[in-house]
Scaffold this active site. Structure first.
Site, PDB file in Angstrom:
ATOM      1  N   LYS A  15       0.842  -1.213   0.000  1.00  0.00           N
ATOM      2  CA  LYS A  15       0.000   0.000   0.000  1.00  0.00           C
ATOM      3  C   LYS A  15       0.868   1.251   0.000  1.00  0.00           C
ATOM      4  O   LYS A  15       0.666   2.175  -0.776  1.00  0.00           O
ATOM      5  CB  LYS A  15      -0.914   0.039   1.245  1.00  0.00           C
ATOM      6  CG  LYS A  15      -1.800  -1.161   1.424  1.00  0.00           C
ATOM      7  CD  LYS A  15      -2.694  -1.020   2.649  1.00  0.00           C
ATOM      8  CE  LYS A  15      -1.947  -0.957   3.969  1.00  0.00           C
ATOM      9  NZ  LYS A  15      -1.214  -2.189   4.334  1.00  0.00           N
ATOM     10  N   ARG A 167      11.749  -1.932  11.089  1.00  0.00           N
ATOM     11  CA  ARG A 167      10.689  -1.268  11.855  1.00  0.00           C
ATOM     12  C   ARG A 167      10.442  -2.055  13.138  1.00  0.00           C
ATOM     13  O   ARG A 167      10.544  -3.278  13.132  1.00  0.00           O
ATOM     14  CB  ARG A 167       9.404  -1.225  11.017  1.00  0.00           C
ATOM     15  CG  ARG A 167       9.085   0.150  10.497  1.00  0.00           C
ATOM     16  CD  ARG A 167       7.980   0.144   9.483  1.00  0.00           C
ATOM     17  NE  ARG A 167       6.711  -0.398   9.945  1.00  0.00           N
ATOM     18  CZ  ARG A 167       5.594  -0.373   9.221  1.00  0.00           C
ATOM     19  NH1 ARG A 167       5.595   0.176   8.015  1.00  0.00           N
ATOM     20  NH2 ARG A 167       4.468  -0.892   9.667  1.00  0.00           N
TER      21      ARG A 167
HETATM   22  P1  AP5 Z   1       4.872  -1.559   1.807  1.00  0.00           P
HETATM   23  O1  AP5 Z   1       4.563  -0.754   0.618  1.00  0.00           O
HETATM   24  O2  AP5 Z   1       5.570  -0.914   2.946  1.00  0.00           O
HETATM   25  O3  AP5 Z   1       3.547  -2.304   2.320  1.00  0.00           O
HETATM   26  P2  AP5 Z   1       2.346  -1.767   3.207  1.00  0.00           P
HETATM   27  O4  AP5 Z   1       1.125  -2.435   2.707  1.00  0.00           O
HETATM   28  O5  AP5 Z   1       2.360  -0.275   3.241  1.00  0.00           O
HETATM   29  O6  AP5 Z   1       2.789  -2.407   4.593  1.00  0.00           O
HETATM   30  P3  AP5 Z   1       2.801  -1.814   6.077  1.00  0.00           P
HETATM   31  O7  AP5 Z   1       3.453  -2.905   6.892  1.00  0.00           O
HETATM   32  O8  AP5 Z   1       3.393  -0.452   6.151  1.00  0.00           O
HETATM   33  O9  AP5 Z   1       1.271  -1.753   6.362  1.00  0.00           O
HETATM   34  P4  AP5 Z   1       0.530  -1.708   7.707  1.00  0.00           P
HETATM   35  O10 AP5 Z   1      -0.837  -1.435   7.257  1.00  0.00           O
HETATM   36  O11 AP5 Z   1       0.661  -2.900   8.574  1.00  0.00           O
HETATM   37  O12 AP5 Z   1       1.320  -0.589   8.531  1.00  0.00           O
HETATM   38  P5  AP5 Z   1       0.986   0.918   8.853  1.00  0.00           P
HETATM   39  O13 AP5 Z   1       2.246   1.648   8.719  1.00  0.00           O
HETATM   40  O14 AP5 Z   1      -0.205   1.385   8.115  1.00  0.00           O
HETATM   41  O15 AP5 Z   1       5.692  -2.837   1.311  1.00  0.00           O
HETATM   42  C1  AP5 Z   1       6.165  -3.797   2.239  1.00  0.00           C
HETATM   43  C2  AP5 Z   1       7.519  -4.356   1.723  1.00  0.00           C
HETATM   44  O16 AP5 Z   1       7.286  -5.080   0.522  1.00  0.00           O
HETATM   45  C3  AP5 Z   1       8.535  -3.256   1.387  1.00  0.00           C
HETATM   46  O17 AP5 Z   1       9.830  -3.677   1.726  1.00  0.00           O
HETATM   47  C4  AP5 Z   1       8.394  -3.085  -0.131  1.00  0.00           C
HETATM   48  O18 AP5 Z   1       9.603  -2.652  -0.724  1.00  0.00           O
HETATM   49  C5  AP5 Z   1       8.012  -4.500  -0.570  1.00  0.00           C
HETATM   50  N1  AP5 Z   1       7.120  -4.523  -1.726  1.00  0.00           N
HETATM   51  C6  AP5 Z   1       6.141  -3.638  -2.043  1.00  0.00           C
HETATM   52  N2  AP5 Z   1       5.506  -4.007  -3.182  1.00  0.00           N
HETATM   53  C7  AP5 Z   1       6.101  -5.162  -3.582  1.00  0.00           C
HETATM   54  C8  AP5 Z   1       5.885  -6.049  -4.694  1.00  0.00           C
HETATM   55  N3  AP5 Z   1       4.931  -5.815  -5.622  1.00  0.00           N
HETATM   56  N4  AP5 Z   1       6.658  -7.154  -4.787  1.00  0.00           N
HETATM   57  C9  AP5 Z   1       7.631  -7.411  -3.854  1.00  0.00           C
HETATM   58  N5  AP5 Z   1       7.897  -6.609  -2.786  1.00  0.00           N
HETATM   59  C10 AP5 Z   1       7.125  -5.503  -2.651  1.00  0.00           C
HETATM   60  O19 AP5 Z   1       0.561   0.827  10.386  1.00  0.00           O
HETATM   61  C11 AP5 Z   1       1.476   0.540  11.407  1.00  0.00           C
HETATM   62  C12 AP5 Z   1       0.770   0.562  12.760  1.00  0.00           C
HETATM   63  O20 AP5 Z   1       0.235   1.876  13.011  1.00  0.00           O
HETATM   64  C13 AP5 Z   1      -0.428  -0.373  12.910  1.00  0.00           C
HETATM   65  O21 AP5 Z   1      -0.043  -1.682  13.256  1.00  0.00           O
HETATM   66  C14 AP5 Z   1      -1.211   0.325  14.027  1.00  0.00           C
HETATM   67  O22 AP5 Z   1      -0.604   0.098  15.276  1.00  0.00           O
HETATM   68  C15 AP5 Z   1      -1.033   1.795  13.681  1.00  0.00           C
HETATM   69  N6  AP5 Z   1      -2.075   2.305  12.767  1.00  0.00           N
HETATM   70  C16 AP5 Z   1      -1.867   2.822  11.521  1.00  0.00           C
HETATM   71  N7  AP5 Z   1      -3.023   3.185  10.957  1.00  0.00           N
HETATM   72  C17 AP5 Z   1      -3.994   2.901  11.860  1.00  0.00           C
HETATM   73  C18 AP5 Z   1      -5.408   3.028  11.836  1.00  0.00           C
HETATM   74  N8  AP5 Z   1      -6.054   3.519  10.778  1.00  0.00           N
HETATM   75  N9  AP5 Z   1      -6.101   2.619  12.928  1.00  0.00           N
HETATM   76  C19 AP5 Z   1      -5.464   2.126  14.028  1.00  0.00           C
HETATM   77  N10 AP5 Z   1      -4.120   1.963  14.100  1.00  0.00           N
HETATM   78  C20 AP5 Z   1      -3.390   2.356  13.030  1.00  0.00           C
END
Ligand code: AP5
Length: 241
Positions: A15, A167
Protein backbone atom coordinates in the site's frame (compact mmCIF):
# COMPACT_ATOMS: atom_id res chain seq x y z
CA UNK A 1 -12.45 16.48 -10.37
CA UNK A 2 -10.74 15.57 -7.11
CA UNK A 3 -8.81 12.30 -7.13
CA UNK A 4 -9.65 10.54 -3.86
CA UNK A 5 -8.00 7.15 -3.42
CA UNK A 6 -8.02 4.73 -0.49
CA UNK A 7 -5.44 1.93 -0.51
CA UNK A 8 -6.64 -1.17 1.30
CA UNK A 9 -4.83 -4.40 2.08
CA UNK A 10 -2.91 -6.31 4.74
CA UNK A 11 0.48 -5.37 6.25
CA UNK A 12 3.19 -5.69 3.60
CA UNK A 13 0.80 -5.75 0.63
CA UNK A 14 2.52 -2.74 -0.93
CA UNK A 15 0.00 0.00 0.00
CA UNK A 16 2.68 2.47 1.05
CA UNK A 17 4.89 1.75 -1.97
CA UNK A 18 2.04 2.34 -4.42
CA UNK A 19 0.45 5.22 -2.49
CA UNK A 20 3.71 7.14 -2.41
CA UNK A 21 4.19 7.00 -6.16
CA UNK A 22 0.55 7.55 -7.10
CA UNK A 23 0.38 10.63 -4.87
CA UNK A 24 3.65 12.01 -6.20
CA UNK A 25 2.77 11.70 -9.89
CA UNK A 26 -0.68 13.21 -9.36
CA UNK A 27 0.50 16.04 -7.14
CA UNK A 28 -1.80 15.08 -4.27
CA UNK A 29 -0.81 14.26 -0.67
CA UNK A 30 -0.24 10.75 0.56
CA UNK A 31 -1.87 10.49 3.96
CA UNK A 32 -0.39 7.50 5.78
CA UNK A 33 -1.63 7.03 9.33
CA UNK A 34 1.28 4.65 10.02
CA UNK A 35 3.81 7.29 8.90
CA UNK A 36 2.10 10.02 10.96
CA UNK A 37 2.18 7.80 14.06
CA UNK A 38 5.79 6.70 13.49
CA UNK A 39 6.84 10.33 13.11
CA UNK A 40 5.14 11.12 16.42
CA UNK A 41 6.98 8.20 18.07
CA UNK A 42 10.27 9.32 16.52
CA UNK A 43 9.87 12.88 17.84
CA UNK A 44 8.74 11.57 21.27
CA UNK A 45 5.68 13.86 21.19
CA UNK A 46 2.82 13.21 23.62
CA UNK A 47 0.95 11.36 20.86
CA UNK A 48 4.05 9.28 20.14
CA UNK A 49 4.49 8.32 23.80
CA UNK A 50 0.80 7.33 24.01
CA UNK A 51 0.84 5.03 20.98
CA UNK A 52 4.35 3.51 20.96
CA UNK A 53 3.80 0.43 23.13
CA UNK A 54 0.62 -0.63 21.36
CA UNK A 55 2.18 -0.13 17.92
CA UNK A 56 5.21 -2.20 18.91
CA UNK A 57 2.83 -5.03 19.79
CA UNK A 58 1.01 -4.63 16.46
CA UNK A 59 -2.23 -3.41 18.05
CA UNK A 60 -4.51 -0.81 16.50
CA UNK A 61 -4.54 2.74 17.84
CA UNK A 62 -7.97 3.84 19.14
CA UNK A 63 -10.58 4.90 16.58
CA UNK A 64 -11.32 8.35 18.06
CA UNK A 65 -7.66 9.36 18.04
CA UNK A 66 -6.97 8.14 14.52
CA UNK A 67 -10.17 9.62 13.09
CA UNK A 68 -9.23 13.01 14.55
CA UNK A 69 -5.74 12.78 12.98
CA UNK A 70 -7.22 12.02 9.55
CA UNK A 71 -9.96 14.65 9.88
CA UNK A 72 -7.37 17.33 10.62
CA UNK A 73 -5.12 16.18 7.75
CA UNK A 74 -7.88 16.03 5.13
CA UNK A 75 -9.07 19.53 6.07
CA UNK A 76 -5.76 21.06 4.96
CA UNK A 77 -5.88 22.94 1.63
CA UNK A 78 -3.50 20.56 -0.17
CA UNK A 79 -5.97 17.68 0.30
CA UNK A 80 -8.88 19.49 -1.35
CA UNK A 81 -7.82 18.43 -4.87
CA UNK A 82 -7.55 14.83 -3.72
CA UNK A 83 -5.55 12.48 -1.52
CA UNK A 84 -4.23 8.97 -1.26
CA UNK A 85 -5.06 7.35 2.06
CA UNK A 86 -2.72 4.58 3.19
CA UNK A 87 -3.60 2.59 6.33
CA UNK A 88 -6.97 4.22 6.96
CA UNK A 89 -9.71 3.13 7.39
CA UNK A 90 -9.08 -0.10 9.28
CA UNK A 91 -12.29 -0.56 11.26
CA UNK A 92 -16.01 -0.07 10.63
CA UNK A 93 -16.17 3.16 12.72
CA UNK A 94 -13.20 4.57 10.72
CA UNK A 95 -14.92 3.67 7.44
CA UNK A 96 -18.09 5.41 8.59
CA UNK A 97 -16.09 8.49 9.63
CA UNK A 98 -14.39 8.59 6.23
CA UNK A 99 -17.77 8.55 4.49
CA UNK A 100 -18.81 11.56 6.55
CA UNK A 101 -15.53 13.40 5.97
CA UNK A 102 -15.69 12.93 2.19
CA UNK A 103 -19.45 13.25 1.65
CA UNK A 104 -19.08 16.43 -0.42
CA UNK A 105 -15.76 15.62 -2.14
CA UNK A 106 -16.76 13.52 -5.13
CA UNK A 107 -16.17 9.80 -5.58
CA UNK A 108 -13.76 7.94 -3.30
CA UNK A 109 -12.04 5.07 -5.09
CA UNK A 110 -11.03 2.10 -2.89
CA UNK A 111 -8.44 -0.35 -4.18
CA UNK A 112 -7.55 -3.51 -2.27
CA UNK A 113 -4.12 -5.05 -2.93
CA UNK A 114 -4.33 -8.82 -2.46
CA UNK A 115 -1.27 -10.86 -1.38
CA UNK A 116 -1.16 -14.27 0.39
CA UNK A 117 -0.14 -14.25 4.07
CA UNK A 118 3.19 -16.12 3.72
CA UNK A 119 4.47 -13.63 1.13
CA UNK A 120 3.38 -10.78 3.45
CA UNK A 121 5.42 -12.25 6.31
CA UNK A 122 8.41 -12.65 3.96
CA UNK A 123 8.19 -9.04 2.74
CA UNK A 124 7.77 -7.52 6.19
CA UNK A 125 10.63 -9.56 7.71
CA UNK A 126 12.84 -8.45 4.81
CA UNK A 127 11.87 -4.79 5.00
CA UNK A 128 14.43 -2.24 6.14
CA UNK A 129 13.63 1.46 6.33
CA UNK A 130 15.97 4.41 6.07
CA UNK A 131 16.22 5.92 9.54
CA UNK A 132 16.34 9.44 8.12
CA UNK A 133 13.58 9.54 5.48
CA UNK A 134 11.61 6.28 5.86
CA UNK A 135 12.41 4.90 2.36
CA UNK A 136 11.94 1.11 2.03
CA UNK A 137 14.38 -1.56 0.90
CA UNK A 138 14.22 -5.35 0.79
CA UNK A 139 17.15 -6.84 2.73
CA UNK A 140 16.68 -10.24 1.05
CA UNK A 141 17.04 -8.73 -2.43
CA UNK A 142 19.80 -6.21 -1.82
CA UNK A 143 22.95 -6.29 0.25
CA UNK A 144 21.62 -3.02 1.58
CA UNK A 145 24.46 -2.13 3.90
CA UNK A 146 26.72 -1.81 0.87
CA UNK A 147 24.19 -0.15 -1.49
CA UNK A 148 23.83 3.52 -0.74
CA UNK A 149 22.01 4.65 -3.92
CA UNK A 150 18.77 2.89 -2.90
CA UNK A 151 17.93 6.01 -0.93
CA UNK A 152 18.81 9.54 -2.00
CA UNK A 153 15.85 11.41 -0.55
CA UNK A 154 17.45 13.80 1.90
CA UNK A 155 20.71 15.70 2.07
CA UNK A 156 21.86 13.31 4.81
CA UNK A 157 20.96 10.23 2.72
CA UNK A 158 22.93 11.65 -0.23
CA UNK A 159 26.00 12.72 1.67
CA UNK A 160 26.37 10.41 4.70
CA UNK A 161 24.35 7.54 3.18
CA UNK A 162 21.24 5.84 4.55
CA UNK A 163 21.12 3.93 7.82
CA UNK A 164 18.87 0.92 7.31
CA UNK A 165 16.87 -0.34 10.29
CA UNK A 166 14.01 -2.80 10.79
CA UNK A 167 10.69 -1.27 11.86
CA UNK A 168 10.00 -2.03 15.52
CA UNK A 169 6.76 -3.85 14.51
CA UNK A 170 8.30 -5.94 11.71
CA UNK A 171 9.46 -8.99 13.71
CA UNK A 172 7.82 -12.26 12.68
CA UNK A 173 5.83 -12.53 15.93
CA UNK A 174 4.45 -9.00 15.63
CA UNK A 175 3.67 -9.25 11.92
CA UNK A 176 1.67 -12.44 12.55
CA UNK A 177 -0.23 -10.55 15.27
CA UNK A 178 -0.84 -7.66 12.83
CA UNK A 179 -2.17 -10.14 10.27
CA UNK A 180 -4.50 -11.67 12.87
CA UNK A 181 -5.84 -8.20 13.67
CA UNK A 182 -6.16 -7.45 9.95
CA UNK A 183 -8.28 -10.55 9.29
CA UNK A 184 -10.40 -9.93 12.39
CA UNK A 185 -10.95 -6.15 12.25
CA UNK A 186 -10.07 -4.82 8.83
CA UNK A 187 -10.89 -7.50 6.24
CA UNK A 188 -14.60 -7.60 7.26
CA UNK A 189 -14.69 -3.83 6.75
CA UNK A 190 -13.62 -4.30 3.14
CA UNK A 191 -16.94 -6.11 2.55
CA UNK A 192 -18.49 -2.71 3.35
CA UNK A 193 -16.76 -1.27 0.27
CA UNK A 194 -17.09 -4.23 -2.05
CA UNK A 195 -20.65 -3.47 -3.10
CA UNK A 196 -19.69 0.01 -4.29
CA UNK A 197 -19.01 0.75 -7.98
CA UNK A 198 -15.81 2.56 -6.95
CA UNK A 199 -14.26 -0.56 -5.36
CA UNK A 200 -11.59 -2.61 -7.16
CA UNK A 201 -9.22 -5.42 -6.11
CA UNK A 202 -5.81 -5.96 -7.72
CA UNK A 203 -3.21 -8.74 -7.58
CA UNK A 204 -0.24 -7.61 -5.46
CA UNK A 205 1.92 -10.65 -6.30
CA UNK A 206 3.33 -9.08 -9.43
CA UNK A 207 6.31 -6.71 -9.61
CA UNK A 208 5.87 -3.20 -8.13
CA UNK A 209 5.79 -1.80 -11.71
CA UNK A 210 3.05 -4.22 -12.75
CA UNK A 211 1.07 -3.47 -9.60
CA UNK A 212 1.42 0.24 -10.37
CA UNK A 213 -0.02 -0.33 -13.88
CA UNK A 214 -2.88 -2.37 -12.42
CA UNK A 215 -3.56 0.39 -9.88
CA UNK A 216 -3.81 3.07 -12.57
CA UNK A 217 -6.15 0.81 -14.57
CA UNK A 218 -8.28 0.06 -11.51
CA UNK A 219 -8.65 3.72 -10.51
CA UNK A 220 -9.56 4.72 -14.06
CA UNK A 221 -12.10 1.89 -14.37
CA UNK A 222 -13.65 2.78 -11.01
CA UNK A 223 -14.08 6.37 -12.23
CA UNK A 224 -15.48 5.17 -15.57
CA UNK A 225 -12.57 6.68 -17.51
CA UNK A 226 -9.88 5.24 -19.80
CA UNK A 227 -6.49 4.72 -18.10
CA UNK A 228 -5.01 7.23 -20.58
CA UNK A 229 -7.10 10.04 -19.03
CA UNK A 230 -5.47 9.36 -15.68
CA UNK A 231 -2.04 9.47 -17.31
CA UNK A 232 -3.00 12.83 -18.88
CA UNK A 233 -4.03 14.10 -15.47
CA UNK A 234 -0.65 13.03 -14.06
CA UNK A 235 1.21 14.75 -16.91
CA UNK A 236 -0.72 17.97 -16.20
CA UNK A 237 0.51 17.73 -12.58
CA UNK A 238 4.07 17.29 -13.86
CA UNK A 239 4.23 13.53 -13.16
CA UNK A 240 4.27 10.33 -15.19
CA UNK A 241 1.56 7.80 -14.24
P1 AP5 B 1 4.87 -1.56 1.81
O1 AP5 B 1 4.56 -0.75 0.62
O2 AP5 B 1 5.57 -0.91 2.95
O3 AP5 B 1 3.55 -2.30 2.32
P2 AP5 B 1 2.35 -1.77 3.21
O4 AP5 B 1 1.12 -2.43 2.71
O5 AP5 B 1 2.36 -0.27 3.24
O6 AP5 B 1 2.79 -2.41 4.59
P3 AP5 B 1 2.80 -1.81 6.08
O7 AP5 B 1 3.45 -2.90 6.89
O8 AP5 B 1 3.39 -0.45 6.15
O9 AP5 B 1 1.27 -1.75 6.36
P4 AP5 B 1 0.53 -1.71 7.71
O10 AP5 B 1 -0.84 -1.43 7.26
O11 AP5 B 1 0.66 -2.90 8.57
O12 AP5 B 1 1.32 -0.59 8.53
P5 AP5 B 1 0.99 0.92 8.85
O13 AP5 B 1 2.25 1.65 8.72
O14 AP5 B 1 -0.21 1.38 8.12
O15 AP5 B 1 5.69 -2.84 1.31
C1 AP5 B 1 6.16 -3.80 2.24
C2 AP5 B 1 7.52 -4.36 1.72
O16 AP5 B 1 7.29 -5.08 0.52
C3 AP5 B 1 8.54 -3.26 1.39
O17 AP5 B 1 9.83 -3.68 1.73
C4 AP5 B 1 8.39 -3.09 -0.13
O18 AP5 B 1 9.60 -2.65 -0.72
C5 AP5 B 1 8.01 -4.50 -0.57
N1 AP5 B 1 7.12 -4.52 -1.73
C6 AP5 B 1 6.14 -3.64 -2.04
N2 AP5 B 1 5.51 -4.01 -3.18
C7 AP5 B 1 6.10 -5.16 -3.58
C8 AP5 B 1 5.88 -6.05 -4.69
N3 AP5 B 1 4.93 -5.82 -5.62
N4 AP5 B 1 6.66 -7.15 -4.79
C9 AP5 B 1 7.63 -7.41 -3.85
N5 AP5 B 1 7.90 -6.61 -2.79
C10 AP5 B 1 7.12 -5.50 -2.65
O19 AP5 B 1 0.56 0.83 10.39
C11 AP5 B 1 1.48 0.54 11.41
C12 AP5 B 1 0.77 0.56 12.76
O20 AP5 B 1 0.24 1.88 13.01
C13 AP5 B 1 -0.43 -0.37 12.91
O21 AP5 B 1 -0.04 -1.68 13.26
C14 AP5 B 1 -1.21 0.32 14.03
O22 AP5 B 1 -0.60 0.10 15.28
C15 AP5 B 1 -1.03 1.79 13.68
N6 AP5 B 1 -2.08 2.30 12.77
C16 AP5 B 1 -1.87 2.82 11.52
N7 AP5 B 1 -3.02 3.18 10.96
C17 AP5 B 1 -3.99 2.90 11.86
C18 AP5 B 1 -5.41 3.03 11.84
N8 AP5 B 1 -6.05 3.52 10.78
N9 AP5 B 1 -6.10 2.62 12.93
C19 AP5 B 1 -5.46 2.13 14.03
N10 AP5 B 1 -4.12 1.96 14.10
C20 AP5 B 1 -3.39 2.36 13.03
Amino acid sequence: MALNLVMLGPPGAGKGTQAERFARVHGIPKVSTGDILREAVHSASELGRDVKEGMDRGELVGDDLIIEIVRERLMRPDAMAGFVLDGFPRTAPQAKALDELTASRGPVVCVEIQVPDEELVRRVRARRVCEDCGANADAFEHAIDSVSDLCQNTERCRTVGPTWVARSDDSEIVVRERLKIYWRNTRPMIEYYKARPTFRAIDGMRSPEQVREALVGAVAAALGQPAESLRDLARQSGGQA
